[in-house]
Design a protein around this motif. Structure first.
Motif, mmCIF file in Angstrom:
data_model
loop_
_atom_site.group_PDB
_atom_site.id
_atom_site.type_symbol
_atom_site.label_atom_id
_atom_site.label_comp_id
_atom_site.label_asym_id
_atom_site.label_seq_id
_atom_site.Cartn_x
_atom_site.Cartn_y
_atom_site.Cartn_z
ATOM 1 N N GLU A 180 -0.721 -20.711 6.305
ATOM 2 C CA GLU A 180 -2.160 -20.611 6.558
ATOM 3 C C GLU A 180 -2.430 -21.241 7.923
ATOM 4 O O GLU A 180 -2.846 -22.404 8.010
ATOM 5 C CB GLU A 180 -2.953 -21.314 5.457
ATOM 6 N N PRO A 181 -2.193 -20.504 8.984
ATOM 7 C CA PRO A 181 -2.229 -21.102 10.321
ATOM 8 C C PRO A 181 -3.643 -21.388 10.808
ATOM 9 O O PRO A 181 -4.623 -20.815 10.322
ATOM 10 C CB PRO A 181 -1.576 -20.016 11.183
ATOM 11 N N ALA A 182 -3.731 -22.277 11.789
ATOM 12 C CA ALA A 182 -4.979 -22.458 12.521
ATOM 13 C C ALA A 182 -5.113 -21.287 13.486
ATOM 14 O O ALA A 182 -4.131 -20.821 14.062
ATOM 15 C CB ALA A 182 -4.958 -23.777 13.277
ATOM 16 N N LEU A 183 -6.330 -20.793 13.677
ATOM 17 C CA LEU A 183 -6.577 -19.622 14.519
ATOM 18 C C LEU A 183 -7.556 -20.011 15.628
ATOM 19 O O LEU A 183 -8.712 -20.354 15.349
ATOM 20 C CB LEU A 183 -7.138 -18.477 13.683
ATOM 21 N N LEU A 184 -7.082 -19.965 16.871
ATOM 22 C CA LEU A 184 -7.885 -20.391 18.011
ATOM 23 C C LEU A 184 -7.863 -19.320 19.089
ATOM 24 O O LEU A 184 -6.831 -18.666 19.316
ATOM 25 C CB LEU A 184 -7.361 -21.711 18.581
ATOM 26 N N VAL A 185 -8.976 -19.167 19.788
ATOM 27 C CA VAL A 185 -9.093 -18.135 20.818
ATOM 28 C C VAL A 185 -8.566 -18.669 22.154
ATOM 29 O O VAL A 185 -9.008 -19.723 22.629
ATOM 30 C CB VAL A 185 -10.553 -17.682 20.970
ATOM 31 N N LEU A 186 -7.629 -17.943 22.721
ATOM 32 C CA LEU A 186 -7.067 -18.262 24.035
ATOM 33 C C LEU A 186 -7.807 -17.438 25.086
ATOM 34 O O LEU A 186 -7.797 -16.208 25.040
ATOM 35 C CB LEU A 186 -5.577 -17.921 24.070
ATOM 36 N N VAL A 187 -8.465 -18.127 26.037
ATOM 37 C CA VAL A 187 -9.244 -17.418 27.063
ATOM 38 C C VAL A 187 -8.671 -17.595 28.464
ATOM 39 O O VAL A 187 -9.122 -16.945 29.402
ATOM 40 C CB VAL A 187 -10.722 -17.871 27.044
#
Length: 513
Positions: A384-391
């Motif tokens: 259940e990974p952490a989900l973060l937006v790479l910009v």
């Protein structure tokens, strides 16, 4: 994080290649000798084949080989061999910096390469072609490089070829239709994983290079590391790094077999609890206890200086990991795309058909993300990974966006948690373009195809989807590892660069951000 606790100058088990940490077992030395034999006169113009399981050190040996090539040797290194014969020849010529102006088809490419090899031979220079991941080559591609060994003078072969690949390469070359190529292999070597004794020497070597005055692993922990990794150097690095992190969290002077087994389970992805990893949970618990107890056995100085942590607990970006779910990531990514909303992104990434958005779960490297050039959703961790937006992304740092706030993160910190998976999302209605279609959309695809640097479409930019364009699309799909069907759907449009026409770009210069 654990360097100061164990008296290390740096992390000893980073998976990033570092020449200072190279350990050559006897089998690695033998493998390197085979490669040097191939580069030198001993190859006699035949093939040299090196195979080994993933992570056993083939790429490291290739780097060492490139550092030791004799004078007057020219090297062409092909890292992506999933090419048809003309594309393969073009890639080889590009590596050798051969001028291809005015060159047309396959025969012209072969002629230009032959003239180049003859010129090098006249100057006393040797030319060596190294193909990595050769198990991915097509039968046609392998046949093409076999034909290259026919380029010769009365006394010498003009090109030496080295094939590097996984064990599947041996099975591939054992096929009856490739027996002519197999008969030209003059040296073969299979790189096995380290044995238990070599594994222990490998661990001690890397610790010593990192400045350790003693080995923090017990004898039983060493055995556990060998059995958990199977002697594969890359897995040894990953498991040992996790075990040192856990040892630091538990304040273990000596790391035992139990700690190694738990670290190996986390690496395998079956010991994560409630969305956070075993090690992450241990570290968070230890930090909280330290705060409540006023510091305990670990000094605040150590806590603050490890990994440049923010005052209090962890680097700021790590404090958002526990809440970084897909819903928040979709909302954050929707703010980057004016045409999309969070609901469409969630549906598309769940595998549902959406009329606005397309979403693909990809696996690749930082360089692959840079090539796509779009903001993506990183999956950090397993289960259940952490989900973060790479910009934003450059060589040293990543720029993450969460709840409208941006976080600069050293790539090294992300590498410990990122397993290479990410979601890429873009506006797409899901249409399929195929032979027989005629529309402005086809002309748009041809226009984009004409800008592809490694495989430029040179046909007419009209609205007809004909057989020639379908053949070009198939080659393009093969080049990018897509399903080869000659039709243009969302995935092919993504790699053609359609989303860049109106969408956001992944920032590459983070100055002033």
């Amino acid at each position: 994080m654990y360097e100061q606790f164990y008296g290390l100058d740096e992390r000893p088990f980073s998976i990033t290649p570092n020449p200072r940490f190279v350990y050559l077992s006897q089998r690695h030395q033998d493998a390197l000798a085979h490669l040097l034999y191939g580069v030198g006169q001993g190859g006699s113009g035949g093939f040299v084949q090196l195979t080994g399981e993933v992570g056993t050190g083939k790429t490291t040996l290739c780097r060492l080989l490139l550092e030791q090539v004799p004078e007057h040797t020219r090297i062409a290194l092909i890292l992506n061999p999933m090419l048809d014969p003309p594309e393969l020849l073009r890639a080889i010529c590009a590596e050798l910096e051969i001028d291809l102006e005015g060159v047309g088809g396959l025969q012209d490419l072969q002629s230009r390469l032959n003239h180049y090899l003859l010129d090098c031979h006249a100057r006393g220079e040797r030319v060596v072609l190294i193909i990595d991941e050769a198990q991915n080559m097509s039968r046609e591609g392998l046949e093409q490089i076999r034909l290259l060994t026919n380029l010769e003078t009365n006394t010498d072969k003009l090109l030496q070829i080295i094939l590097l690949g996984q064990p599947e390469l041996r099975l591939l070359l054992a096929r009856p239709e490739l027996r002519q190529l197999a008969q030209r292999i003059t040296a073969r070597y299979h790189l096995d994983p380290l044995n238990q004794n070599e594994c222990e020497h490998y661990i001690r070597h890397r610790l010593a290079v990192a400045g350790a005055e003693r080995c923090p692993f017990s004898r039983d922990a060493m055995k556990a590391l060998f059995h958990a990794s199977g002697g594969v150097p890359r897995l040894i690095n990953i498991i040992a790094d996790r075990a040192l992190m856990a040892g630091y969290a538990h304040e273990l002077e000596r790391i035992d077999a139990h700690t190694v087994h738990e670290a190996a389970r986390e690496v395998a992805g079956d010991a994560w609890d409630e969305g956070s990893g075993w090690l992450r949970g241990v570290l968070a618990t230890i930090v909280v206890l330290l705060i409540l107890a006023g510091g305990g056995a670990l000094s605040w100085t150590m806590l603050k200086t490890s990994e440049r942590e923010a005052p209090g607990t962890r680097p700021a970006w790590m404090t958002i990991l526990d809440e970084a779910d897909m819903s928040l990531a979709a909302s954050e990514l929707a703010s980057q795309w004016p045409e999309l909303d969070a609901e469409s992104i969630l549906r598309a990434c769940a595998g549902e058909v959406d009329e606005q958005a397309a979403c693909r779960l990809e696996r690749g490297s930082w360089r692959f993300i840079q090539r796509l050039g779009l903001p993506v959703i990183l999956r950090l961790g397993a289960d259940e990974p952490a989900l973060l937006v790479l910009v934003g992304l450059n060589e040293h740092q990543a720029l993450l966006s969460h709840r409208g706030q941006e976080y600069r993160v050293p790539i090294g910190q992300l590498d410990r948690r990122w397993l290479g998976e990410f979601y890429v999302v873009w506006p797409d209605r899901g249409e399929i373009l195929r032979v027989g279609d005629e529309s402005p959309r086809v002309a748009q695809m041809k226009q984009l195809a004409s800008r592809v640097p490694e495989l430029e479409w040179t046909g007419s930019i009209d609205a007809r989807y004909d057989d020639d364009f379908a053949a070009w699309v198939s080659r393009f799909q093969r080049l990018h590892g897509l399903t080869v069907d000659g039709m243009i759907g969302p995935a092919t449009r993504l790699h053609l660069g359609v989303p860049h026409e109106s969408g956001p770009s992944l920032a590459t210069s983070l100055d002033g951000v």
